[in-house]
Structure formats: C-alpha cells, structure tokens
Design a protein around this motif. Structure first.
Motif, PDB file in Angstrom:
ATOM      1  N   SER A  23      -7.933  -4.301   4.110  1.00 55.49           N
ATOM      2  CA  SER A  23      -7.875  -3.122   3.068  1.00 55.49           C
ATOM      3  C   SER A  23      -7.194  -2.048   3.881  1.00 55.49           C
ATOM      4  O   SER A  23      -7.556  -2.147   5.224  1.00 55.49           O
ATOM      5  CB  SER A  23      -9.183  -2.619   2.826  1.00 55.49           C
TER       6      SER A  23
ATOM      7  N   SER B  98       0.781  -1.224   0.054  1.00 57.07           N
ATOM      8  CA  SER B  98       0.002   0.041   0.024  1.00 57.07           C
ATOM      9  C   SER B  98       0.767   1.023   0.042  1.00 57.07           C
ATOM     10  O   SER B  98       1.901   1.136  -0.465  1.00 57.07           O
ATOM     11  CB  SER B  98      -0.847  -0.066   1.038  1.00 57.07           C
TER      12      SER B  98
ATOM     13  N   TRP C 268      -4.087  -1.839  -0.669  1.00 58.43           N
ATOM     14  CA  TRP C 268      -5.357  -0.903  -1.031  1.00 58.43           C
ATOM     15  C   TRP C 268      -6.063  -1.391  -2.453  1.00 58.43           C
ATOM     16  O   TRP C 268      -7.060  -1.622  -2.316  1.00 58.43           O
ATOM     17  CB  TRP C 268      -4.571   0.446  -1.319  1.00 58.43           C
TER      18      TRP C 268
END
Ligand code: NAP
Length: 308
Positions: A64, A7, A46
């Motif tokens: 997430s 991410s 992400w």
C-alpha cells in the motif's frame, strides 16, 4: 523482476529515480506504462480493484502506498498475496506536525483570536499551562505513539487508548472497550488515530462525545467514517464539544453543501495531515522487498482478520 507503481502520479518520478539508482536489477514501471502485466511481481498501489489484480497472475506482494489499508478490498486480493502497509518517517513526521499544530492552536485559543480579529476585538484570554490540559489519543500505533511522544515535550497530561495495552512513559494507558469510558472522562482534547475497521467505524458518536468532559475538542485524523457527522454537529451545537478539527471526512472531497464548511467551530482540511514521502518511503519499501526476495518475513504485513 518487475515492480509496478500505480499510485500518486506527481510523485511517481521520485520513486522511479530512487529505484533506478538503488535497484537497477528491478524493472520499475509506472502506470499506465506497465508493459506486460504477467511479468509484474510487486505492486505499489493506493487502490487495487479486483479486475486490475486479476490481470497480475504473478503478483507476490501488494505494497500500500499509504498508511491505511481500509481502501483495499481484501476479498479481491488472493490470500497468498501479503498486503503491506506504509510505515515510514515522512508519514510519521507529517502527522506529528499536524497534530501538534492542531493541539497547540486549541490550547492557545487561536481559533478564538481568528474570530476576534474578524470582529476587531482585543480580548486577551487566560493562558493556562500545558500541564492543565489532558490530551487523549485513540490508537497507539506507529502514528499515535509518535504524536504522544511529541506532545509530551510540551508538558501536556497525556492518555492513550488502544486495543491491546501499550505502556509509554508519561502516558496513562487504557485498553479495550471496558476502559474506553474512563479514558474519555479525562480527555480535554481527543485525537482519533485509529485504523478504519468494522470495529472502529462510527466510534466517534453521541455516546462517546457524552463521555468526554463538557467543552472538549475533537481532532479526527483517522478516517472520515470513524465519525458520525450528525452526532458531532449535535454535540457542537449543545456545547458538549467546543471545536472539531477534521482532516478526514466521509465522503472525500467533502461536498460543498455539507454543514461542516460553514460551521464556525469546525475546521476542515482536505486529508493532508500526512503523506507518504518518496524520499523516505522508497528506501524502506525497497529493503522490505529485498527481505522478501531473501525469503525473510516481510515487515508491516496487514493482519487480514483484524483489518489493519
Ligand atoms: P497502526 O500502527 O496499525 O496502529 C493502529 C493502532 O490502533 C494500533 O495500536 C491498534 O492496537 C489500535 N487499534 C486498532 N483497532 C482498535 C480498536 N478497535 N480499539 C482500540 N485500538 C485499536 O496504524 P498507524 O500507522 O498508526 O495509522 C493509524 C491510522 O491513521 C491509519 O489506519 C489511517 O487511517 C490514519 N492515517 C491518516 C492520515 C491522514 O493524513 N489523515 C495519514 C496516515 C494515516 P494494537 O496495538 O492492539 O494492534
């Protein structure tokens, strides 16, 4: 036991150092330095494209790294792998700050004073009490409720609209599509904090704007595709809406030629209302991961049938 972070790169070091200190038994890896992918059991990401997920045969949980999961292609995530959304105080505080700032700037006419300053005009406007304004929040989830709680401290009249009825002290609650219209009729400022799902896509449209009191303002901190741009521009230009504060747009980044940039009654911010803060998010994610290891149910798992 391996966990892979794929991410936001600038904040990877903060995640890695938290896990190094508090979970030395976990092999915390940061993309692209991922090592053997068939050892990865937990993924913090992400976006998780299908072809990437296909390289992780032992994946057990997809976390997430942000609050929304509308970017996740669920058809690419095998049904056995739970997808967990991010619920952490850093995101909540950021959203509460942003929405409070936006509501207070509207309430105290700051945008008019910015324009007046540009024109060198000294023009004191009336200062109505907060109790004279009614603020409505669409989506009474972890963010919407925190926003309502903070706005209550200023003395605004508050209303909330949600899929299922959620009662809150000091908030007039509405639920479901049948009660959308009566909810909207009392909103001087409308805040969208809904997740993006097939049901909520395009919900901020001409029909919805027409149901608001004339001159209402919109704050969209949900997702860009909640909003029908042409309908917003029409409502602003007709005076049905007075202003719009948009933290999210479709697409992002907003192209330079988009009419929002030059519109005098639209403020665009580049999707910064709130962000995951590694310092507060890492302990919460780690505790959730430990729950999974202990065989306890994970918290904040996405319901795939609802899309949030
Ligand atoms: P959440 O806790 O899952 O809450 C979502 C709420 O929306 C729930 O209360 C849900 O109702 C309600 N809802 C869902 N579909 C609905 C519908 N069709 N009609 C009416 N209500 C509906 O989510 P959250 O953590 O508060 O986050 C909300 C959204 O904020 C995220 O999905 C993301 O899009 C956005 N966000 C934006 C930023 C930013 O920087 N701009 C940052 C973080 C998040 P129920 O209670 O009945 O389930």
């Amino acid at each position: 036991m391996s966990i892979l972070y794929r991410s936001d790169a600038p904040r990877a070091a903060a995640w890695a150092s938290y896990f190094a200190e508090h979970a030395p038994d976990l092999d915390f890896r940061v993309w692209p330095d991922a090592g053997k992918l068939d050892e990865v059991e937990y993924l913090i990401a992400w976006q998780a494209p299908a072809e990437f997920l296909a390289t992780l045969p032992r994946l057990k949980v997809l976390f997430s790294s942000g609050a929304g999961v509308d970017h996740v292609d669920f058809s690419a995530v095998p049904a056995r792998i739970p997808v967990v959304r991010m619920v952490e105080p850093g995101i909540i505080n950021g959203m509460v700050e942003y929405v409070s700032l936006a509501v207070l700037a509207l309430h105290r006419d700051f945008f008019d004073y910015v324009a007046a300053k540009g024109a060198r005009v000294w023009n004191p406007l009336e200062v109505p009490p907060a109790s004279a304004r009614s603020i409505g929040v669409m989506g009474m989830g972890s963010l919407g409720r925190a926003v309502l709680e903070r706005l209550w401290t200023y003395g605004f009249r508050l209303r909330g609209w949600n899929r299922s009825l959620r009662r809150m002290d000091g908030v007039e609650s509405f639920a479901g599509s049948d009660q959308l219209q009566p909810f909207l009729e009392g909103c001087d400022v409308l805040i969208c904090l809904l997740p993006l799902t097939p049901t909520t896509r395009g919900i901020l449209n001409r029909k919805l704007f027409a149901a608001l009191p004339a001159g209402a303002a919109l704050i969209n901190v949900g997702r860009g595709p909640h909003l029908v741009d042409a309908d917003l521009l029409e409502a602003l230009n007709s005076g049905q809406l007075s202003r719009a504060i948009l933290d999210v747009t479709d697409p992002e980044p907003l192209p330079a030629e988009h009419p929002y940039w030059m519109h005098p009654r639209v403020l665009v911010t580049p999707h910064v209302a709130s962000m995951t803060q590694p310092e507060s998010a890492a302990p919460i994610l780690l505790e959730n991961l430990r729950r999974h290891q202990r065989g306890e149910p994970l918290l904040n798992v996405i319901d795939r049938s609802r899309g949030y």
